[in-house]
Design a protein around this motif. Structure first.
Motif, mmCIF file in Angstrom:
data_model
loop_
_atom_site.group_PDB
_atom_site.id
_atom_site.type_symbol
_atom_site.label_atom_id
_atom_site.label_comp_id
_atom_site.label_asym_id
_atom_site.label_seq_id
_atom_site.Cartn_x
_atom_site.Cartn_y
_atom_site.Cartn_z
ATOM 1 N N CYS A 222 -67.292 -9.562 -7.028
ATOM 2 C CA CYS A 222 -68.296 -8.714 -6.412
ATOM 3 C C CYS A 222 -68.537 -7.575 -7.164
ATOM 4 N N LEU A 223 -69.510 -6.479 -7.460
ATOM 5 C CA LEU A 223 -69.429 -5.480 -8.349
ATOM 6 C C LEU A 223 -70.077 -4.085 -7.400
ATOM 7 N N ILE A 224 -69.573 -3.402 -7.519
ATOM 8 C CA ILE A 224 -69.398 -1.997 -7.366
ATOM 9 C C ILE A 224 -69.991 -1.350 -8.104
ATOM 10 N N VAL A 225 -71.051 -1.348 -7.326
ATOM 11 C CA VAL A 225 -72.216 -0.313 -8.297
ATOM 12 C C VAL A 225 -72.987 1.063 -8.464
ATOM 13 N N ALA A 226 -72.369 1.682 -9.310
ATOM 14 C CA ALA A 226 -72.374 3.219 -9.145
ATOM 15 C C ALA A 226 -73.513 4.051 -9.779
ATOM 16 N N THR A 227 -74.691 4.755 -9.039
ATOM 17 C CA THR A 227 -76.203 5.689 -9.548
ATOM 18 C C THR A 227 -76.368 6.270 -9.514
ATOM 19 N N PRO A 228 -76.151 7.277 -10.651
ATOM 20 C CA PRO A 228 -76.139 8.862 -10.762
ATOM 21 C C PRO A 228 -78.037 9.086 -10.436
ATOM 22 N N GLU A 229 -77.945 9.797 -9.554
ATOM 23 C CA GLU A 229 -80.008 10.927 -9.444
ATOM 24 C C GLU A 229 -79.561 11.505 -10.889
ATOM 25 N N TYR A 230 -80.519 10.390 -12.028
ATOM 26 C CA TYR A 230 -80.750 10.780 -12.831
ATOM 27 C C TYR A 230 -81.439 9.219 -13.825
ATOM 28 N N ASN A 231 -82.293 9.247 -14.000
ATOM 29 C CA ASN A 231 -84.018 8.557 -14.881
ATOM 30 C C ASN A 231 -83.691 8.378 -16.451
ATOM 31 N N LEU A 232 -83.868 6.952 -16.441
ATOM 32 C CA LEU A 232 -83.726 6.787 -17.929
ATOM 33 C C LEU A 232 -84.270 5.634 -17.859
ATOM 34 N N SER A 233 -85.243 6.235 -18.654
ATOM 35 C CA SER A 233 -86.438 4.629 -18.437
ATOM 36 C C SER A 233 -85.292 3.357 -19.712
ATOM 37 N N THR A 234 -85.956 2.053 -18.883
ATOM 38 C CA THR A 234 -85.500 1.001 -20.246
ATOM 39 C C THR A 234 -86.234 1.487 -21.614
ATOM 40 N N SER A 235 -87.252 2.221 -21.293
ATOM 41 C CA SER A 235 -87.608 2.501 -23.038
ATOM 42 C C SER A 235 -87.128 2.922 -24.292
ATOM 43 N N ALA A 236 -86.846 4.459 -23.549
ATOM 44 C CA ALA A 236 -85.772 4.823 -23.938
ATOM 45 C C ALA A 236 -84.369 4.676 -24.152
ATOM 46 N N ALA A 237 -83.693 4.017 -23.176
ATOM 47 C CA ALA A 237 -82.204 3.821 -23.587
ATOM 48 C C ALA A 237 -82.747 2.357 -24.966
ATOM 49 N N ARG A 238 -83.994 1.819 -24.832
ATOM 50 C CA ARG A 238 -83.933 1.307 -26.057
ATOM 51 C C ARG A 238 -83.975 2.072 -27.539
#
Ligand code: ATP
Ligand code: HSE
Length: 315
Positions: free
Chosen positions: A167-183
Motif C-alpha cells: 500500500c501507499l501511505i500518502v501525505a499531502t501538505p496544504e501547499y499547492n505546487l503546479s507540475t509546471s513549476a516543479a518541472r
C-alpha cells in the motif's frame, strides 16, 4: 447508440495516480483508490457543456472540458448538450495526478456520448494534452504502468504487476505546487553517472515489485533525475526521507510533489502518524491517506494468461 442515450445518466470514474515511483521519472506510475467521478445527464440543445463542481473548487482551467473539446474538434464537432456533476476527491496540484484524471475523464466523456475509441487514440490524445505520459497511462489502464514515447511521436504504455499487499501511505501538505513549476527546476542534462544510478534503481525496483522481495525497495526508490532538484520546493521531504520504522519499505516524492509517499504492507496508522508529525512540526495543514492500488479489472495483471492478448497493452 451511445451509453448516455441508452441509460439517461452515466457515471465516469477515473483514479488518481502516483507517478515516477522514485527512479522512473516520466515512465512509471501507479493508479490508486482515490477518484474523480463525473455524473452526466443530457440537457436540451446542442454543443453546450455545463459543469457543477461539488465538494472541491476547481483551481485553474477545466481540463475535463479541454479534453472533451479536443476530441470534439477532431471528430464531428456537434454533440448533445450535457450537464456534468464533478465530484473530485483528488487534491489539485498536489502530485496525485489530478490533471491527468481530469483529462482522461474528459476523453472518456466524449467517448461515452459519441462513439467507442481505440485505446491507443485515447492515450495519444491524453499525452498530447498532459505533456508527459506517466499519470495518464495509469489513469487509463489502472494498476502500475510504464510509458514509452516512440520515435513517431506516439506513446506506448504497458501494465506491470503490483503486489496486492503493498500500500501507499500518502501525505499531502496544504501547499499547492503546479507540475509546471516543479518541472521548471529540473536540469536539461544529466551526467552519465546519474543516468546509470537511475537505471540500476529502476531495474531493482521492477524486480522487487515482481518478486515481492522488498528488501531492496528502499534503495530502489532513490533517484537522481528529479527528486534532489525538487527537494527544496517540498516541505517535509528531507524529514520523510529520513523516517525510520521497520515497516517503512521506502519513501519517495509522489509525482512532481508536494505529496510524499511511503510504501508498506502493515503498520499503516503508525506510519500515518509519523508523516503527520512532520507537518505538525512545520505548522502546515495536511492530509494523510493509506491508499491501495486501483485496478481497472480486479484480476491482478500477473494473472493474465500469457497467450491471451492483454487488452491493456497499447502499441
Ligand atoms: N477535477 C478537475 N476538473 C477539471 N480540471 C482539473 C481538475 N483537477 C485538476 N484540474 C486541472 O489540472 C490543474 C493541475 O494540474 P497539475 O499538473 O499542476 O497538478 P496535478 O495534476 O494535481 O499534479 P501532478 O501532475 O504532479 O500529479 C488544475 O490547475 C486544473 O487546471
Ligand atoms: N513525471 C511527472 C509527473 C507529474 O505528476 C513529473 O515528475 O513532472
Amino acid at each position: 447508440m451511445s451509453a448516455l442515450a441508452e441509460r439517461g445518466e452515466i457515471e465516469i470514474t477515473v483514479p488518481a495516480s502516483v507517478a515516477n515511483l522514485g527512479p522512473g521519472f516520466d515512465v512509471l506510475a501507479v493508479a490508486v483508490q482515490l477518484y474523480l467521478r463525473l455524473k452526466v445527464r443530457a440537457i436540451e440543445g446542442r454543443n453546450e457543456l455545463r459543469f457543477n463542481f461539488i465538494g472541491q473548487q476547481l483551481k485553474g482551467d477545466n481540463y475535463i472540458e479541454r479534453a472533451f473539446n479536443f476530441l470534439a474538434r477532431q471528430h464531428s464537432g456537434s454533440f448533445p448538450s450535457l450537464e456534468v456533476d464533478v465530484h473530485c476527491d483528488i487534491p489539485i496540484r498536489s502530485g496525485l495526478g489530478s490533471s491527468a484524471a481530469a483529462t482522461v475523464a474528459g476523453l472518456r466523456l466524449y467517448e461515452a456520448i459519441m462513439e467507442p475509441m481505440q485505446a491507443r487514440d485515447l492515450l495519444n490524445a491524453a499525452v498530447a494534452l498532459e505533456g508527459h505520459p506517466d499519470n495518464v497511462s495509469a489513469a487509463l489502464l489502472g494498476g502500475m504502468t510504464a510509458s514509452c514515447q516512440l520515435p513517431d511521436g506516439s506513446t506506448s504504455a504497458v501494465s506491470m504487476p503490483w503486489p496486492a499487499s503493498l500500500c501507499l501511505i500518502v501525505a499531502t501538505p496544504e501547499y499547492n505546487l503546479s507540475t509546471s513549476a516543479a518541472r521548471s527546476v529540473l536540469p536539461e542534462r544529466v551526467s552519465r553517472h546519474d543516468a546509470v544510478f537511475n537505471l540500476q534503481r529502476m531495474a531493482h525496483l521492477l524486480h522487487a515489485l515482481q518478486s515481492e522481495d522488498f528488501s531492496l525497495l528502499h534503495e530502489a526508490l532513490s533517484d537522481r533525475l528529479h527528486q534532489p532538484h525538487r527537494q527544496k520546493l517540498i516541505p517535509g521531504l528531507d524529514q520523510a526521507l529520513m523516517l525510520d520504522h521497520p515497516d517503512i519499505l521506502g519513501v519517495c516524492l509522489s509525482g512532481a510533489g508536494p505529496s510524499i509517499v511511503c510504501f508498506a504492507t502493515q503498520s499503516f496508522s503508525e506510519i500515518e502518524r509519523m508523516l503527520a508529525n512532520i507537518y505538525e512540526g512545520l505548522g502546515l495543514p495536511y492530509q494523510v491517506r493509506t491508499l491501495a492500488v486501483h485496478r481497472n479489472d480486479e484480476a491482478p495483471v500477473s494473472e493474465v494468461p500469457p497467450n491471451e492478448p492483454d487488452p491493456s497493452v497499447f502499441a
